[in-house]
Design an enzyme around this catalytic site. Sequence first.
Site, PDB file in Angstrom:
ATOM      1  N   SER A 133       0.839  -1.210   0.000  1.00 60.78           N
ATOM      2  CA  SER A 133       0.000   0.000   0.000  1.00 60.78           C
ATOM      3  C   SER A 133       0.863   1.246   0.000  1.00 60.78           C
ATOM      4  O   SER A 133       1.945   1.256   0.578  1.00 60.78           O
ATOM      5  CB  SER A 133      -0.895  -0.016   1.251  1.00 60.78           C
ATOM      6  OG  SER A 133      -1.492   1.251   1.441  1.00 60.78           O
ATOM      7  N   TYR A 157      -1.598  -0.415  10.674  1.00 68.16           N
ATOM      8  CA  TYR A 157      -1.904  -1.110   9.407  1.00 68.16           C
ATOM      9  C   TYR A 157      -0.751  -0.894   8.426  1.00 68.16           C
ATOM     10  O   TYR A 157      -0.214  -1.843   7.867  1.00 68.16           O
ATOM     11  CB  TYR A 157      -3.225  -0.594   8.824  1.00 68.16           C
ATOM     12  CG  TYR A 157      -3.342  -0.812   7.338  1.00 68.16           C
ATOM     13  CD1 TYR A 157      -3.116   0.247   6.450  1.00 68.16           C
ATOM     14  CD2 TYR A 157      -3.609  -2.064   6.826  1.00 68.16           C
ATOM     15  CE1 TYR A 157      -3.192   0.047   5.089  1.00 68.16           C
ATOM     16  CE2 TYR A 157      -3.681  -2.273   5.459  1.00 68.16           C
ATOM     17  CZ  TYR A 157      -3.474  -1.214   4.599  1.00 68.16           C
ATOM     18  OH  TYR A 157      -3.537  -1.417   3.250  1.00 68.16           O
ATOM     19  N   LYS A 161       2.205  -3.506   6.574  1.00 68.82           N
ATOM     20  CA  LYS A 161       2.538  -3.586   5.139  1.00 68.82           C
ATOM     21  C   LYS A 161       4.050  -3.411   4.942  1.00 68.82           C
ATOM     22  O   LYS A 161       4.693  -4.175   4.213  1.00 68.82           O
ATOM     23  CB  LYS A 161       1.781  -2.514   4.351  1.00 68.82           C
ATOM     24  CG  LYS A 161       0.293  -2.746   4.249  1.00 68.82           C
ATOM     25  CD  LYS A 161      -0.046  -4.034   3.516  1.00 68.82           C
ATOM     26  CE  LYS A 161      -1.530  -4.204   3.297  1.00 68.82           C
ATOM     27  NZ  LYS A 161      -1.871  -5.487   2.645  1.00 68.82           N
TER      28      LYS A 161
HETATM   29  C1  WQD Z   1      -9.338   9.723   0.818  1.00 69.98           C
HETATM   30  C2  WQD Z   1      -9.533  11.211   0.993  1.00 69.98           C
HETATM   31  C3  WQD Z   1      -9.781  11.857   3.283  1.00 69.98           C
HETATM   32  C4  WQD Z   1     -13.605   9.754   3.875  1.00 69.98           C
HETATM   33  C5  WQD Z   1      -6.708   4.762   3.001  1.00 69.98           C
HETATM   34  C6  WQD Z   1      -5.594   3.907   3.538  1.00 69.98           C
HETATM   35  C7  WQD Z   1      -4.886   3.223   2.400  1.00 69.98           C
HETATM   36  C8  WQD Z   1      -5.887   2.446   1.590  1.00 69.98           C
HETATM   37  C9  WQD Z   1      -6.934   3.394   1.056  1.00 69.98           C
HETATM   38  C10 WQD Z   1      -6.068   0.218   2.395  1.00 69.98           C
HETATM   39  C11 WQD Z   1      -8.748  11.791   2.175  1.00 69.98           C
HETATM   40  C12 WQD Z   1     -11.068  12.138   2.505  1.00 69.98           C
HETATM   41  C13 WQD Z   1     -12.428  10.254   3.338  1.00 69.98           C
HETATM   42  C14 WQD Z   1     -14.655  10.652   4.218  1.00 69.98           C
HETATM   43  C15 WQD Z   1     -13.293  12.477   3.475  1.00 69.98           C
HETATM   44  N1  WQD Z   1      -6.509   1.473   2.392  1.00 69.98           N
HETATM   45  N2  WQD Z   1     -12.280  11.595   3.138  1.00 69.98           N
HETATM   46  N3  WQD Z   1     -14.459  11.986   4.003  1.00 69.98           N
HETATM   47  O1  WQD Z   1      -6.995   7.738   3.671  1.00 69.98           O
HETATM   48  O2  WQD Z   1      -6.176   8.108   1.283  1.00 69.98           O
HETATM   49  O3  WQD Z   1      -6.172   5.809   2.225  1.00 69.98           O
HETATM   50  O4  WQD Z   1      -7.572   4.005   2.193  1.00 69.98           O
HETATM   51  O5  WQD Z   1      -5.242  -0.283   1.711  1.00 69.98           O
HETATM   52  O6  WQD Z   1      -3.916   2.355   2.921  1.00 69.98           O
HETATM   53  O7  WQD Z   1      -4.637   4.743   4.178  1.00 69.98           O
HETATM   54  O8  WQD Z   1      -8.336   6.917   1.672  1.00 69.98           O
HETATM   55  O9  WQD Z   1     -10.716   7.060   1.094  1.00 69.98           O
HETATM   56  O10 WQD Z   1     -10.054   7.122   3.548  1.00 69.98           O
HETATM   57  O11 WQD Z   1      -9.582   9.093   2.088  1.00 69.98           O
HETATM   58  O12 WQD Z   1     -13.139  13.710   3.298  1.00 69.98           O
HETATM   59  O13 WQD Z   1     -15.750  10.257   4.723  1.00 69.98           O
HETATM   60  O14 WQD Z   1     -10.904  11.473   1.263  1.00 69.98           O
HETATM   61  O15 WQD Z   1      -9.507  12.933   4.192  1.00 69.98           O
HETATM   62  O16 WQD Z   1      -8.336  13.092   1.812  1.00 69.98           O
HETATM   63  P1  WQD Z   1      -6.888   7.260   2.273  1.00 69.98           P
HETATM   64  P2  WQD Z   1      -9.751   7.490   2.142  1.00 69.98           P
END
Ligand code: WQD
Length: 360
Positions: A133, A157, A161
């Site tokens: 990841s 997490y 990885k």
């Molecule tokens: C994306 C963007 C949030 C939810 C994570 C893990 C990564 C992988 C993918 C497993 C960010 C914003 C999110 C919400 C929001 N997982 N957001 N409101 O954090 O980039 O990555 O998921 O493999 O390892 O770290 O993905 O989709 O959670 O967030 O504003 O309800 O959307 O702040 O900018 P992230 P995400």
Amino acid sequence: DRKVGPRRRCILATGGAGYIGSHVAVELLSAGYRVVILDNFENSDRRVLSRISRIAPGGDVALVEGDVRDPATVEDVLRSHDVDAVIHLAGKKAVGESVADPLLYFHDNLLGAVALMQGMRAAKVPHLVFSSSATVYGLPKVLPIDESAPTGVTNPYGRTKLMIEQMIDDVAASWRGFRAISLRYFNPVGAHRSALIGENPRGVPNNLFPYVAQTAAGLRERVRVFGGDYETRDGTGVRDFIHVVDLARGHVRAVDLLLRSSGGWPLSHRRINLGTGRGYTVLEVIDAFAQACGGPIAYEIVDRRPGDVAVSLADPSLAAELLGWRAEHDLQAMCRDHWAFQLQSAPPAPRPVDARAPAA
Ligand code: WQD
């Protein structure tokens, strides 16, 4: 006598009934591989196997219900199906849950990887693609991020990885002929065009796309946008979203490379980014999704989420060079396909009636 064609190579996909795994299984079958799925259904759905077969009819796919954390199970599956390579996708992946319960993540993810590689060594299967990841990059200092970027840990997490990648280095150093590729996923989203497989998170989604999709379907009131004051074009976070079908095709290319290259494999363990190199902000995603679902999506900008980085963006040039792979789906396709799957998995709830609206 029965004409025997060239033996079909067989790939074991651990966690192959999951979101990423089911799409990987479909692309492997389309590429002519036999596929064995090992899954304990802790976070996936048994019905996925029939849907994979509907998408890839005639594909030779088998399902073994079992746990990757048992080396004997792994060895038995590898031997009985004459497996040539393993794609290791089974594991826990919720950042928030890992912060609350790190030991659960060390147990499931680390011991799962140890047991898997013990089984591989016992069965003499020396080819591994590991689902890693972009979270292993921690807080990126240079953008876009290439594979030489320093790694860092921002949650348990992500630590698992990074540790598994390092364990693979040690196994490679001790096992002549062992070759591995760790694919560092950026942000997988979307679903297969058929809408038969896709992301079906249990409980409240942590990730943006499923949360937006459920809001569009009227299952959530509004999207909370975590932070509107980042140094980005509209103040909200930027991510490298990648269509899950593109991601899956990257796995097929990685397996092709492992099985094709002879001993002249320069490094026995390569890390390769799977991203598009194009970033979108949270608000751009909400806007694109509103277009895909044909209606407005309510949102509210709230405080930043602890641990979030402002921007995560891949430099995908090594994947192009080594795998001959490039992502092909754009943001509209990601939203269109994610929405189509949302519709078939949970038809829209009646939109909350606005209590203030005058009675008809
Ligand atoms: C994306 C963007 C949030 C939810 C994570 C893990 C990564 C992988 C993918 C497993 C960010 C914003 C999110 C919400 C929001 N997982 N957001 N409101 O954090 O980039 O990555 O998921 O493999 O390892 O770290 O993905 O989709 O959670 O967030 O504003 O309800 O959307 O702040 O900018 P992230 P995400």
